[in-house]
Design an enzyme around this catalytic site. Structure first.
Site, short mmCIF file in Angstrom:
data_model
loop_
_atom_site.label_atom_id
_atom_site.label_comp_id
_atom_site.label_asym_id
_atom_site.label_seq_id
_atom_site.Cartn_x
_atom_site.Cartn_y
_atom_site.Cartn_z
N GLN A 108 0.81 -1.21 0.00
CA GLN A 108 0.00 0.00 0.00
C GLN A 108 0.85 1.26 0.00
O GLN A 108 0.32 2.37 -0.20
CB GLN A 108 -0.94 0.01 1.20
CG GLN A 108 -0.22 0.13 2.54
CD GLN A 108 -1.15 -0.02 3.72
OE1 GLN A 108 -1.52 -1.12 4.12
NE2 GLN A 108 -1.52 1.11 4.32
N CYS A 114 -5.18 0.21 3.74
CA CYS A 114 -5.06 -1.18 4.20
C CYS A 114 -6.37 -1.94 4.12
O CYS A 114 -6.39 -3.13 3.77
CB CYS A 114 -4.51 -1.20 5.62
SG CYS A 114 -5.50 -0.26 6.80
N ASN A 452 0.17 -9.09 5.50
CA ASN A 452 0.10 -7.63 5.60
C ASN A 452 0.07 -7.04 4.20
O ASN A 452 0.06 -7.76 3.20
CB ASN A 452 1.30 -7.12 6.41
CG ASN A 452 1.03 -5.78 7.07
OD1 ASN A 452 0.07 -5.09 6.75
ND2 ASN A 452 1.90 -5.40 7.99
#
Length: 516
Positions: A108, A114, A452
């Site tokens: 990102q 996110c 993530n």
């Protein structure tokens, strides 16, 4: 919907253990210390020289303090206090994993998207598996950022029209003015966006500088939206003055006429917003406009697809096994408030006419059980947490025992989860994806694997390890298809929507996942 927020409730679940804390002195002890017969000076409201001398003497008498000072004063104290024992225990080994993970971890970059990345990471994994796509396939987060920014601007201005007769210093007006345009969001907000605008492959609408580095664009739009809001309030007030002597219309009807008059100017303002976004991000396809996507699959075979963003979302992404996003439910763990109840947050949203953000508040065990069920079925799990607590992105670890503050400072943080939320010390700041869990012999979770969205060079090749204690303390939300949610909770979600407890706009449960 509309009732007062529930009062904080004591923790009752056996699975949740609050950290130990020192009990405060009793009132009697404090009063005794003030006795004029004990010869001691009363406590001063100011920091005095005597205070400093006393504190400094106590500091110097403890050799542990001098050693800690030597170690800590020239470096980040958290880096110095990483627990070796914790790192040894936190191994990336799991006995329950989804069959396939995303090999190329998305990034990102310097944005707060996110929540969109977490949703698209789940969707692209399903599409990659079903259609044999190359490992570097990604959905366009930039497209979603464009339409979300556009929709958020419109949503904010509509809120300002609705609140046009409230004082400018009204708490709700002021709160909404703080961040009318930002990257953050909630799962339901992502659903509202894709349901209205669809999805496209990243190749169709790739990243731009300002989608990967959003702060300056957000800042420009925030200032413009505040300017627009004041203009709409002025137009609304002028229209109400003009309608003051009109007979046969109620005040509510006059307010609606005034809002409609101001809304004509709002459309011009929104054209400016679109122009700023298009210049900064590029011109995206419209939801019903056809685009042509040419691509190679993992076997280097050529394919061509002609479709629209909405059709691509419905026919390609949803049909690939990602499931019907509108059937998903958000479970939260908020120990301040009563469990087994439905909650929403006033004026939280991004799409006018979109579904409201609804949460079922329940015990943390239910969030874990639902996540384990999904992972056993091979399904990745969208979740929200406070990622900055007891975590290290370089090490790729989130563990309540990661830092040994007591060794250096002879103290530790003793706030409970409820106290952290109530005092502004914690809120949901980040959304990620669960892909694995390690269960002990009794079937209880020990640690979790997390995908993530900070790229493959962060964490452990893009993945983090989360201890189960960290899950209890810092995870707030888990999203699941209602088929995997306990029936009693599904019933609450489906039957109590008109009775949902409405939290104020500034409540921490309205926090948006926005960590960059």
């Amino acid at each position: 919907m509309g009732s007062a927020a529930s009062q904080p409730q004591p923790l009752s679940e056996k699975s949740y253990t609050a950290p130990a804390r020192r009990e405060p002195a009793s009132a009697a002890d404090l009063l005794a210390s003030l006795s004029l017969r004990n010869g001691k000076a009363p406590a001063s409201p100011a920091v005095t020289s005597d205070n400093i001398s006393s504190w400094a003497d106590a500091f110097e008498k403890n050799p542990k303090n001098k050693f800690a000072q030597t170690v800590v004063h020239k470096q980040d104290f958290l880096s110095a206090l990483v627990s070796r024992k914790t790192l040894v225990n936190d191994q990336q080994v799991f006995n329950v994993k989804i069959p396939v993970e995303n090999q190329l971890v998305a990034n990102q970059k310097s944005s707060g998207r996110c929540w969109l990345f977490a949703m698209t990471n789940i969707a692209r994994l399903a599409a990659t598996q079903k259609y044999g796509l190359a490992e570097d396939f990604e959905l366009s987060q930039s497209y979603l950022f464009f339409v979300d920014s556009l929709s958020k601007a419109n949503y904010f201005l509509e809120q300002m029209l609705d609140l046009a007769e409230e004082p400018l210093d009204d708490r709700t007006v002021q709160y909404l003015m703080v961040a009318p345009e930002n990257d953050g969001g909630q799962f339901q907000m992502a659903v509202n966006i894709v349901e209205q605008f669809g999805l496209v492959p990243q190749a169709i609408f790739p990243e731009s500088f300002h989608s990967s580095n959003t702060s300056k664009l957000d800042g420009l739009l925030t200032s413009k939206l505040r300017e627009y809001a004041l203009e709409l309030r002025s137009l609304h007030a002028a229209a109400m003055r003009s309608l003051a002597d009109v007979q046969g219309k109620s005040r509510l009807e006059k307010k609606e006429i005034a809002s409609q008059s101001a809304r004509k100017r709002k459309e011009e303002q929104m054209e400016e917003v679109y122009r700023i976004l298009a210049i900064s991000l590029g011109t995206p396809p419209k939801p019903d406009d056809e685009f042509t996507w040419e691509y190679y699959d993992k076997d280097k075979k050529y394919h061509k697809l002609v479709t629209t963003p909405l059709k691509f979302y419905k026919e390609f992404v949803t049909a690939s096994g990602g499931g019907d996003l509108t059937r998903k439910i958000s479970l939260i763990h908020d120990p301040r408030n009563e469990f087994n109840k439905l909650y929403t947050v006033s004026r939280l949203g991004n799409v006018v006419g979109g579904d409201p953000v609804l949460y079922i508040n329940t015990e943390i065990k239910n969030l874990k059980d639902v996540a384990i069920t999904l992972l056993k079925q091979g399904t990745p799990v969208w979740f929200g947490c406070d990622v900055g607590k007891s975590s290290n992105s370089t090490l790729g670890v989130m563990d309540t025992a990661l830092y040994d503050l007591d060794e250096a400072f002879s103290t530790r943080i003793n706030l409970t989860k409820a106290e952290r939320i109530s005092t502004g010390d914690s809120a949901m700041t980040h959304a990620m994806v669960l892909t694995a869990v390690h269960l002990d012999d009794a079937g209880k979770p020990v640690r979790w694997r997390v995908e993530n969205s900070w790229g493959p060079d962060a964490c452990t090749k893009g993945y983090m390890l989360m201890s189960d204690d960290w899950f209890s303390e810092h995870v707030f939300q888990v999203v699941a298809d209602r088929r995997q949610v306990p029936k009693e909770l599904v019933k609450i979600f489906e039957t109590d929507q008109d009775k949902a407890t409405v939290l104020p706009p500034w409540d921490p449960m309205g926090a948006l996942a926005v960590t960059k």
